[in-house]
Write an enzyme that holds these catalytic residues in place. Structure first.
Site: not given
Length: 374
Positions: A68, A187, A190
């Site tokens: 994952c 973000c 980020c």
């Protein structure tokens, strides 16, 4: 005759006692090693889940799958969380591999990865964690639920922070290979990348010619626009020979970044920052060493002269490595064919001790080059 038999019997008994002591010592060492190398996050399974969870500690459990992507991004944050709570007596930080323990994950209603659940002290009825997947946010949640007050320790960053004042000095330096992340503080992608990017910087911190840097592109928009940054994060590589910048389009796992830098900058680091077995190897000399090893005693001198000639042509780091090749060849002639093997063993004994990163690099380079003579 009886006297001799008794002496032999006593010798045998001493030998057996001695053997048992060695075996016990080896066993104790193995236990110590396992304990020292154990993960700070407790690995849970069907066998130990109810022995660890729902007992006298509150437990935060991550249900994950090894393949994952989101789990891989969470891993460094979760490891940092585990390290921070390692000494907290009332809290356990654990994880379950749902590929390996499907029935256990099914039992607790896990349908996606990663799923993070809090199990209060004395209870196997979980509360699902829905917050941000950062070490700080997870710690805040655990502190609230578990009544603890643990702080996440932040290590000094190896990422160079860029501003308009230092951008040209750092990024446009013709002697450096520079990877730059243009990011925005708000973000989400980020934030997810940040711990991995820090590990990239740490892996290459000993490389003087490699810089891992970032720029707040929301704060310094003029610089971001100059380099055509329109989304976050944007990663650009500025190699020694192209300061216009090349967009990085590779994967965002640690392995991907490390492989990219190694290829572009000619370095040989692994994800932990250690030199790989390729470090220090010069292909042109490697070919000559094979001839040297196969040659007879008289022929070795002729091949040595060719190695010496080739080393004289090398420049930069290759020249430094060449001198190690030359010394190894000279010692092999003077001290015999076992020199390289014995020297490798000596260097490994030193490496097995606690040495500085710079010393480890120096010894690993020598060991790699010597291995071509074995």
């Amino acid at each position: 005759m009886m006297c001799c038999e008794k002496k032999e019997q006593k010798k045998m008994e001493k030998y057996q006692i001695w053997s048992r002591r060695i075996a016990l010592g080896a066993f104790a060492f193995a236990l110590l090693f396992l304990s020292a190398s154990a993960d700070d996050v407790v690995v849970l399974s069907e066998d130990n889940f109810e022995k660890e969870v729902g007992q006298d500690k509150g437990a935060l459990v991550e249900f994950y799958a090894p393949w994952c992507g989101h789990c891989k991004k969470l891993a460094p944050e979760y490891e940092q969380l585990g390290s921070s709570f390692k000494k907290a007596k009332s809290v356990l930080i654990g994880k379950v591999d749902c590929d390996e323990h499907k029935s256990l994950c099914s039992k607790y209603g896990v349908s996606g990865y990663p799923t993070i659940q809090w199990f209060p002290k004395g209870s196997l009825e979980p509360k699902k964690y829905e917050g941000p997947r950062t070490a700080e946010s997870l710690a805040e949640f655990v502190n609230t639920e578990g009544g603890t007050n643990v702080k996440i320790a932040t290590a000094p960053s190896n990422v160079v922070v860029l501003t308009p004042e230092n951008f040209n000095e750092v990024v446009l330096d013709e002697t450096k290979d520079v990877l730059v992340e243009f990011y925005a503080p708000w973000c989400g992608h980020c934030k997810n990348l940040a711990p991995t990017y820090e590990k990239v910087a740490t892996a290459f911190k000993s490389e003087e010619d490699v810089v891992i840097a970032n720029l707040d592109a929301d704060k310094y928009r003029d610089l971001a626009e100059k380099y055509d940054v329109s989304g976050f994060p944007t990663l650009k590589f500025f190699p020694k020979g192209n300061k216009a910048g090349e967009e990085y389009g590779g994967g965002r796992d640690l392995d991907d970044f490390v492989a990219f830098i190694n290829e572009k900058a000619g370095t040989s680091r692994d994800v932990k920052g250690h030199l790989t077995s390729k470090a220090g190897i010069v292909e042109s000399l490697d070919v000559l060493v094979k001839e040297f090893v196969a040659a007879g005693d008289e022929e070795k001198k002729a091949v040595f002269a060719r190695i010496e000639e080739e080393v004289g042509k090398l420049k930069g780091s290759a020249s430094r490595h060449g001198k190690v090749y030359l010394k190894a060849a000279k010692n092999s002639i003077e001290k015999g064919s076992d020199y390289a093997k014995n020297e490798i063993q000596r260097l490994q004994r030193i490496l097995d001790k606690s040495v500085s990163p710079a010393k480890a690099d120096e010894l690993t380079l020598k060991k790699n080059i010597l291995s071509t003579y074995v």
